[in-house]
Motif scaffolding. Structure first.
Motif, PDB file in Angstrom:
ATOM      1  N   ASP A  52     -10.029  17.135  -2.423  1.00 13.04           N
ATOM      2  CA  ASP A  52     -11.320  17.458  -1.813  1.00 13.04           C
ATOM      3  C   ASP A  52     -12.366  16.366  -2.031  1.00 13.04           C
ATOM      4  N   ASP A  53     -12.092  15.401  -2.904  1.00 12.95           N
ATOM      5  CA  ASP A  53     -13.074  14.367  -3.249  1.00 12.95           C
ATOM      6  C   ASP A  53     -13.358  13.433  -2.085  1.00 12.95           C
ATOM      7  N   ASN A  54     -14.604  12.952  -2.025  1.00 18.51           N
ATOM      8  CA  ASN A  54     -14.942  11.915  -1.051  1.00 18.51           C
ATOM      9  C   ASN A  54     -15.198  10.580  -1.745  1.00 18.51           C
ATOM     10  N   VAL A  55     -14.872  10.510  -3.044  1.00 13.50           N
ATOM     11  CA  VAL A  55     -14.907   9.254  -3.793  1.00 13.50           C
ATOM     12  C   VAL A  55     -13.592   9.098  -4.558  1.00 13.50           C
ATOM     13  N   MET A  83       0.855  -1.179   0.000  1.00 11.86           N
ATOM     14  CA  MET A  83       0.000   0.000   0.000  1.00 11.86           C
ATOM     15  C   MET A  83       0.896   1.236   0.000  1.00 11.86           C
ATOM     16  N   PRO A  84       0.658   2.188  -0.913  1.00  6.93           N
ATOM     17  CA  PRO A  84       1.452   3.413  -0.938  1.00  6.93           C
ATOM     18  C   PRO A  84       1.265   4.230   0.334  1.00  6.93           C
ATOM     19  N   SER A  85       2.178   5.179   0.563  1.00  5.29           N
ATOM     20  CA  SER A  85       2.116   5.981   1.787  1.00  5.29           C
ATOM     21  C   SER A  85       0.849   6.833   1.871  1.00  5.29           C
ATOM     22  N   THR A  86       0.168   7.049   0.736  1.00  3.63           N
ATOM     23  CA  THR A  86      -1.065   7.826   0.756  1.00  3.63           C
ATOM     24  C   THR A  86      -2.215   7.040   1.356  1.00  3.63           C
ATOM     25  N   GLY A  87      -2.038   5.728   1.567  1.00  2.00           N
ATOM     26  CA  GLY A  87      -3.113   4.911   2.098  1.00  2.00           C
ATOM     27  C   GLY A  87      -4.146   4.546   1.058  1.00  2.00           C
ATOM     28  N   LEU A  88      -3.776   4.680  -0.237  1.00  2.00           N
ATOM     29  CA  LEU A  88      -4.713   4.397  -1.315  1.00  2.00           C
ATOM     30  C   LEU A  88      -4.176   3.285  -2.198  1.00  2.00           C
ATOM     31  N   ASP A  89      -5.010   2.307  -2.435  1.00  2.00           N
ATOM     32  CA  ASP A  89      -4.680   1.182  -3.311  1.00  2.00           C
ATOM     33  C   ASP A  89      -4.325   1.705  -4.702  1.00  2.00           C
ATOM     34  N   PRO A  90      -3.283   1.181  -5.344  1.00  2.00           N
ATOM     35  CA  PRO A  90      -2.909   1.655  -6.682  1.00  2.00           C
ATOM     36  C   PRO A  90      -3.967   1.377  -7.754  1.00  2.00           C
ATOM     37  N   ARG A  91      -4.967   0.559  -7.450  1.00  2.00           N
ATOM     38  CA  ARG A  91      -6.054   0.300  -8.409  1.00  2.00           C
ATOM     39  C   ARG A  91      -7.130   1.374  -8.345  1.00  2.00           C
ATOM     40  N   LEU A  92      -6.921   2.354  -7.455  1.00  2.00           N
ATOM     41  CA  LEU A  92      -7.884   3.443  -7.256  1.00  2.00           C
ATOM     42  C   LEU A  92      -7.211   4.773  -7.552  1.00  2.00           C
ATOM     43  N   LEU A  93      -8.013   5.755  -7.946  1.00  2.17           N
ATOM     44  CA  LEU A  93      -7.491   7.070  -8.304  1.00  2.17           C
ATOM     45  C   LEU A  93      -8.280   8.165  -7.586  1.00  2.17           C
ATOM     46  N   LEU A  94      -7.584   8.970  -6.813  1.00  3.15           N
ATOM     47  CA  LEU A  94      -8.185  10.140  -6.174  1.00  3.15           C
ATOM     48  C   LEU A  94      -7.918  11.323  -7.098  1.00  3.15           C
ATOM     49  N   LEU A  95      -8.976  11.902  -7.664  1.00  3.78           N
ATOM     50  CA  LEU A  95      -8.832  12.952  -8.670  1.00  3.78           C
ATOM     51  C   LEU A  95      -8.552  14.325  -8.061  1.00  3.78           C
ATOM     52  N   GLN A 119      -9.289  -0.353 -12.433  1.00  6.12           N
ATOM     53  CA  GLN A 119      -9.454  -1.671 -13.061  1.00  6.12           C
ATOM     54  C   GLN A 119     -10.603  -2.366 -12.361  1.00  6.12           C
ATOM     55  N   ARG A 120     -11.271  -3.247 -13.093  1.00  9.13           N
ATOM     56  CA  ARG A 120     -12.433  -3.939 -12.521  1.00  9.13           C
ATOM     57  C   ARG A 120     -12.029  -4.657 -11.235  1.00  9.13           C
ATOM     58  N   LEU A 121     -12.844  -4.479 -10.207  1.00  7.68           N
ATOM     59  CA  LEU A 121     -12.627  -5.161  -8.940  1.00  7.68           C
ATOM     60  C   LEU A 121     -13.733  -6.180  -8.736  1.00  7.68           C
ATOM     61  N   ARG A 122     -13.418  -7.241  -8.036  1.00  6.76           N
ATOM     62  CA  ARG A 122     -14.363  -8.347  -7.822  1.00  6.76           C
ATOM     63  C   ARG A 122     -14.796  -8.423  -6.370  1.00  6.76           C
ATOM     64  N   ALA A 123     -15.981  -8.953  -6.169  1.00 10.89           N
ATOM     65  CA  ALA A 123     -16.461  -9.215  -4.813  1.00 10.89           C
ATOM     66  C   ALA A 123     -15.409 -10.039  -4.082  1.00 10.89           C
ATOM     67  N   GLY A 124     -15.117  -9.648  -2.846  1.00  9.26           N
ATOM     68  CA  GLY A 124     -14.111 -10.343  -2.050  1.00  9.26           C
ATOM     69  C   GLY A 124     -12.725  -9.732  -2.140  1.00  9.26           C
ATOM     70  N   ASP A 125     -12.467  -8.906  -3.160  1.00 12.55           N
ATOM     71  CA  ASP A 125     -11.174  -8.218  -3.245  1.00 12.55           C
ATOM     72  C   ASP A 125     -11.018  -7.312  -2.030  1.00 12.55           C
ATOM     73  N   ARG A 126      -9.784  -7.188  -1.562  1.00  5.23           N
ATOM     74  CA  ARG A 126      -9.475  -6.249  -0.480  1.00  5.23           C
ATOM     75  C   ARG A 126      -8.744  -5.069  -1.103  1.00  5.23           C
ATOM     76  N   VAL A 127      -9.181  -3.859  -0.740  1.00  7.09           N
ATOM     77  CA  VAL A 127      -8.556  -2.637  -1.251  1.00  7.09           C
ATOM     78  C   VAL A 127      -8.298  -1.675  -0.098  1.00  7.09           C
ATOM     79  N   ALA A 128      -7.232  -0.891  -0.238  1.00 10.32           N
ATOM     80  CA  ALA A 128      -6.918   0.141   0.746  1.00 10.32           C
ATOM     81  C   ALA A 128      -7.532   1.448   0.283  1.00 10.32           C
ATOM     82  N   VAL A 129      -8.378   2.013   1.135  1.00 11.15           N
ATOM     83  CA  VAL A 129      -9.065   3.267   0.833  1.00 11.15           C
ATOM     84  C   VAL A 129      -8.879   4.197   2.028  1.00 11.15           C
ATOM     85  N   GLY A 130      -8.190   5.300   1.808  1.00 10.57           N
ATOM     86  CA  GLY A 130      -8.007   6.263   2.886  1.00 10.57           C
ATOM     87  C   GLY A 130      -7.298   5.678   4.091  1.00 10.57           C
TER      88      GLY A 130
END
Length: 108
Positions: free
Chosen positions: A16-19, A1-13, A24-35
């Motif tokens: 100020d965003d809350n999403v 997990m990067p130091s930003t606490g965000l999974d590399p499969r996710l993009l914070l634009l 890339q397509r994620l599947r049920a059961g995948d674990r992701v780091a968000v915030g």
């Protein structure tokens, strides 16, 4: 997990965003780091869809690109899929979504 606490499969634009946007397509059961928090996805999330970067309350504005894109229609947990089932556009009439749900069920 990067130091930003965000999974590399996710993009914070915007900071100020809350999403975040799914890169890339994620599947049920995948674990992701968000915030800085790791969450398990309950369902598939298609490419380009949104996950909550932080909890969003009912009626709160959903921010993408630093601008409001709509309002939450229900509480949205951090890491939860954000789409038409829990987001209402403040700009586009939703009557077409309501018609589609009535015709095809609430599988939006």
């Amino acid at each position: 997990m990067p130091s930003t606490g965000l999974d590399p499969r996710l993009l914070l634009l915007s900071p100020d965003d809350n999403v975040v946007v799914v890169r890339q397509r994620l599947r049920a059961g995948d674990r992701v780091a968000v915030g800085g928090r790791e969450v398990t996805l309950f369902g598939d999330v298609p490419l380009g869809h949104k996950l909550a970067f932080r909890p969003i309350g009912p009626g709160d504005k959903v921010l993408k690109y630093g601008a409001p894109i709509g309002s939450a229609t229900a509480a949205i947990a951090q890491g939860e899929h954000v789409h038409v089932h829990n987001l209402q556009s403040d700009y586009t009439p939703t009557y077409t979504l309501d018609e589609a749900r009535a015709k095809h069920g609430d599988a939006a």
